[in-house]
Design a protein around this motif. Sequence first.
Motif, PDB file in Angstrom:
ATOM      1  N   PHE A   1      39.205  39.138  34.399  1.00 19.42           N
ATOM      2  CA  PHE A   1      39.841  39.475  35.671  1.00 19.42           C
ATOM      3  C   PHE A   1      40.552  38.233  35.673  1.00 19.42           C
ATOM      4  O   PHE A   1      40.876  37.849  37.253  1.00 19.42           O
ATOM      5  N   ILE A   2      40.873  37.450  35.181  1.00 16.66           N
ATOM      6  CA  ILE A   2      41.047  35.841  35.136  1.00 16.66           C
ATOM      7  C   ILE A   2      42.247  35.350  35.537  1.00 16.66           C
ATOM      8  O   ILE A   2      43.119  36.242  34.181  1.00 16.66           O
TER       9      ILE A   2
ATOM     10  N   MET B   1      40.005  30.288  39.005  1.00 20.69           N
ATOM     11  CA  MET B   1      39.334  30.642  39.673  1.00 20.69           C
ATOM     12  C   MET B   1      38.585  31.751  38.833  1.00 20.69           C
ATOM     13  O   MET B   1      38.670  33.027  38.323  1.00 20.69           O
TER      14      MET B   1
ATOM     15  N   ILE C   1      35.535  44.424  52.292  1.00 20.74           N
ATOM     16  CA  ILE C   1      34.796  43.590  52.505  1.00 20.74           C
ATOM     17  C   ILE C   1      35.010  42.093  53.459  1.00 20.74           C
ATOM     18  O   ILE C   1      34.121  41.468  54.069  1.00 20.74           O
TER      19      ILE C   1
HETATM   20  C1  LIG Z   1      44.926  42.091  38.710  1.00 24.20           C
HETATM   21  C2  LIG Z   1      43.879  41.088  39.060  1.00 24.20           C
HETATM   22  C3  LIG Z   1      43.596  40.156  39.061  1.00 24.20           C
HETATM   23  C4  LIG Z   1      42.297  39.701  39.605  1.00 24.20           C
HETATM   24  N1  LIG Z   1      41.713  38.188  39.488  1.00 24.20           N
HETATM   25  C5  LIG Z   1      40.757  37.517  39.816  1.00 24.20           C
HETATM   26  C6  LIG Z   1      40.466  36.266  39.268  1.00 24.20           C
HETATM   27  O1  LIG Z   1      41.496  35.392  38.642  1.00 24.20           O
HETATM   28  N2  LIG Z   1      39.620  35.182  39.359  1.00 24.20           N
HETATM   29  C7  LIG Z   1      38.341  36.439  40.017  1.00 24.20           C
HETATM   30  O2  LIG Z   1      37.243  35.692  39.518  1.00 24.20           O
HETATM   31  N3  LIG Z   1      38.122  37.747  39.844  1.00 24.20           N
HETATM   32  C8  LIG Z   1      39.660  38.270  39.678  1.00 24.20           C
HETATM   33  N4  LIG Z   1      39.697  39.759  40.110  1.00 24.20           N
HETATM   34  C9  LIG Z   1      38.403  40.479  39.892  1.00 24.20           C
HETATM   35  C10 LIG Z   1      38.681  40.922  41.936  1.00 24.20           C
HETATM   36  O3  LIG Z   1      38.429  39.234  42.604  1.00 24.20           O
HETATM   37  C11 LIG Z   1      37.489  41.758  41.990  1.00 24.20           C
HETATM   38  O4  LIG Z   1      38.060  42.885  41.414  1.00 24.20           O
HETATM   39  C12 LIG Z   1      37.325  42.284  43.315  1.00 24.20           C
HETATM   40  O5  LIG Z   1      36.418  41.357  43.816  1.00 24.20           O
HETATM   41  C13 LIG Z   1      36.346  43.564  43.581  1.00 24.20           C
HETATM   42  O6  LIG Z   1      35.753  43.249  42.623  1.00 24.20           O
HETATM   43  P1  LIG Z   1      35.108  44.283  41.955  1.00 24.20           P
HETATM   44  O7  LIG Z   1      36.259  45.239  41.221  1.00 24.20           O
HETATM   45  O8  LIG Z   1      33.644  44.650  40.852  1.00 24.20           O
HETATM   46  O9  LIG Z   1      34.257  45.894  42.883  1.00 24.20           O
HETATM   47  P2  LIG Z   1      33.539  45.855  43.488  1.00 24.20           P
HETATM   48  O10 LIG Z   1      32.766  45.316  44.070  1.00 24.20           O
HETATM   49  O11 LIG Z   1      32.345  47.541  41.874  1.00 24.20           O
HETATM   50  O12 LIG Z   1      33.750  47.339  44.430  1.00 24.20           O
HETATM   51  C14 LIG Z   1      34.265  48.970  44.183  1.00 24.20           C
HETATM   52  C15 LIG Z   1      34.187  49.159  45.398  1.00 24.20           C
HETATM   53  O13 LIG Z   1      33.210  49.064  46.398  1.00 24.20           O
HETATM   54  C16 LIG Z   1      33.216  48.990  47.511  1.00 24.20           C
HETATM   55  N5  LIG Z   1      32.176  47.590  47.809  1.00 24.20           N
HETATM   56  C17 LIG Z   1      31.338  46.587  46.796  1.00 24.20           C
HETATM   57  N6  LIG Z   1      30.049  46.137  47.738  1.00 24.20           N
HETATM   58  C18 LIG Z   1      30.420  46.746  48.569  1.00 24.20           C
HETATM   59  C19 LIG Z   1      29.905  46.768  50.612  1.00 24.20           C
HETATM   60  N7  LIG Z   1      28.509  45.590  50.046  1.00 24.20           N
HETATM   61  N8  LIG Z   1      30.357  47.492  50.983  1.00 24.20           N
HETATM   62  C20 LIG Z   1      30.865  47.866  51.574  1.00 24.20           C
HETATM   63  N9  LIG Z   1      32.029  48.098  49.751  1.00 24.20           N
HETATM   64  C21 LIG Z   1      31.596  47.870  48.878  1.00 24.20           C
HETATM   65  C22 LIG Z   1      34.399  47.277  47.731  1.00 24.20           C
HETATM   66  O14 LIG Z   1      35.352  46.859  48.367  1.00 24.20           O
HETATM   67  C23 LIG Z   1      35.313  48.373  46.579  1.00 24.20           C
HETATM   68  O15 LIG Z   1      36.212  49.484  47.309  1.00 24.20           O
HETATM   69  C24 LIG Z   1      41.035  40.242  39.690  1.00 24.20           C
HETATM   70  C25 LIG Z   1      41.189  41.639  40.314  1.00 24.20           C
HETATM   71  C26 LIG Z   1      42.554  42.463  39.267  1.00 24.20           C
HETATM   72  C27 LIG Z   1      42.294  43.595  39.222  1.00 24.20           C
END
Ligand SMILES: Cc1cc2nc3c(=O)[nH]c(=O)nc-3n(C[C@H](O)[C@H](O)[C@H](O)COP(=O)(O)OP(=O)(O)OC[C@H]3O[C@@H](n4cnc5c(N)ncnc54)[C@H](O)[C@@H]3O)c2cc1C
Length: 596
Positions: free
Chosen positions: A197-198, A163, A444
């Motif tokens: 991060f996929i 995904m 979230i």
């Molecule tokens: C090892 C690993 C595997 C992953 N695998 C996948 C994958 O297969 N496919 C994929 O698409 N993604 C993947 N991800 C990405 C992952 O889903 C995201 O890292 C995650 O959704 C958070 O997004 P971000 O890192 O950009 O954090 P941000 O969105 O920048 O959030 C940072 C902080 O702010 C908080 N925050 C953000 N917005 C709000 C809000 N509106 N209200 C309150 N708090 C908020 C969050 O809770 C968090 O604590 C992976 C990540 C990792 C590290």
Amino acid sequence: MPPTYKAPLRDLRFVYYELFDGADLARLPGFEDATPDTAEAVLEEMGKIASEVLHPLNAVGDEQGCRLENGTVKTPDGFRDAWRLLREGGWMGLTARPEYGGQGMPYALGVAASEPMISANLAFSMYVFLTHGAYDALDHHASDELKRMVLPRLVDGSWAGTMCLTEPQSGTDLGLVRTRAVDAGDGVYRLTGSKIFISAGDHDLAENIVHLVLARMPDAPAGIKGISMFLVPKLRPEGGRLVPNGVSCSALEHKMGIKGSSTCVIDFDGSTGYLVGEANKGMRAMFTFMNAARLHVGVQGLALSEAAYQAAAAFARERLQGRALTGAKQPDKEADPILVHPDVRRMLLSIRAFNEGARALTAWIAMEIDHAQSNPDPERRREADDLASLLTPVVKAFQTDLGFEMANLALQVHGGYGYVREYGVEQIVRDARITQIYEGTNGIQALDLVGRKLPAHMGRYLRRFFHPVQRFLEEEAADPAMQEYVAPVAKAFERLQRATAWLAQESLKNPDQAGAAATDYLHLFGYVALGYLWARMAKVAREKLAAGAGADAGFYRAKLATARFYVQRMLPESGARFATLMAGSAPVMEFPDEAF
Ligand SMILES: Cc1cc2nc3c(=O)[nH]c(=O)nc-3n(C[C@H](O)[C@H](O)[C@H](O)COP(=O)(O)OP(=O)(O)OC[C@H]3O[C@@H](n4cnc5c(N)ncnc54)[C@H](O)[C@@H]3O)c2cc1C
């Protein structure tokens, strides 16, 4: 002492067939073959694979990690053989439709079988789980032609899935996605952009990988309403061959845990893609993937905590330090095993009570999802869907927050040996940490519970949980022997009801009240849900003992003792969560931004 792992088959049987009526699933149309005997055989076989094949590869995956060589990701030694073994055993298609080569088993059995796989090796299980997830999303939303092209290959494991949502500027806020999809006619699109991060984004386990990609068409509305979902294969079928499709892995992330799972930067360069579902309704299609994935990540929290418990309990039986406070327990030895110390017992029992409670919650929701999808009665389908929708964020966030906490307690039980590598528990702690972040951070999930699930249909989802709990508590109020379990749950449930009413009122006046309360509310919910299930488990255990449990008496007595520990020593946390959330948002929001 390297850690060992044994699937908790007895406890899985208890939750699926004694606490709940798992046999009921075989009465749903299409699941006639899912008899208790079949389910038992499936779980036993997966238990064996988990202990003998996947668990020995867990430390290997952690040590070696994945490597990017000439644009292709190499998985750690042994992962390819394990993938082949699962393919040959038909595991990739356990819950897939027979018309695509699957075994058509209930979703709940797939969930039950995933627990040992994850406990044994979370990193490896990611490749399997993403392939299942891609299958489900395509099965629900893709055209028949796409399904015929892809699903049999995902089911036989010759292809794998991913995904692709996240981009550097677009994590939680998927409305910021920039990957472009341009219509090239004939239902074909050209995708250009970069995803980060996929998980399982590239690897050497399967011949081909299909990416489910969120992207934006040039004329799409701004924000989340302009996102569509596309299927983009790494290699495109053309004239009976697979040809490159402009999809490449340009980097691998170096990360804290799950090192055997590849986490990739995936670039699309004019890659051919196919629209899945309707244009600009990509989030709806992706939610099928994400909801199943959220429950699955909740299972990851439980599964890692189970692996950690097994390691910690074995260590505590062996490690000799100090004497029991009430006098030597094993005077013939130099010291007593640390299992005699109240503080060590506190840690072990906390982990155990969480695991068994979480296993029950997971099983409940997984079985409801089967009813939501397959029950012939539309009202029953709707009820089940409501409950699963309500509790999915709770399962995801509560089980991964506590899963991590419990893995950390298991490390503490090991003392200094927990901090060094060969005991394996520090890997579990590192691996568990991601479960609180991906698939929507736990913050979230809490907002989803409070902002979407509580108000949905004037509180209809909520009633699907409140009513059975209320009914159970009322029914059991007349039984004095049940009061030690039921009374603490009734008290915590009353707090949950008060907090819910408070939230409903306050968040209308000031949305920050809901935002500031959300995580504590979700935890309060989780503690109450497990409390309710622990009281029900205690009831079953008492009935079994009263009926003469024979060789199983020890199992049921331990269940009762664990139930007692949960309601007396863990459930009171609901009081702290209640007090915290009722303090309101002022202490959080009135702090001046410039002082941070
Ligand atoms: C090892 C690993 C595997 C992953 N695998 C996948 C994958 O297969 N496919 C994929 O698409 N993604 C993947 N991800 C990405 C992952 O889903 C995201 O890292 C995650 O959704 C958070 O997004 P971000 O890192 O950009 O954090 P941000 O969105 O920048 O959030 C940072 C902080 O702010 C908080 N925050 C953000 N917005 C709000 C809000 N509106 N209200 C309150 N708090 C908020 C969050 O809770 C968090 O604590 C992976 C990540 C990792 C590290």
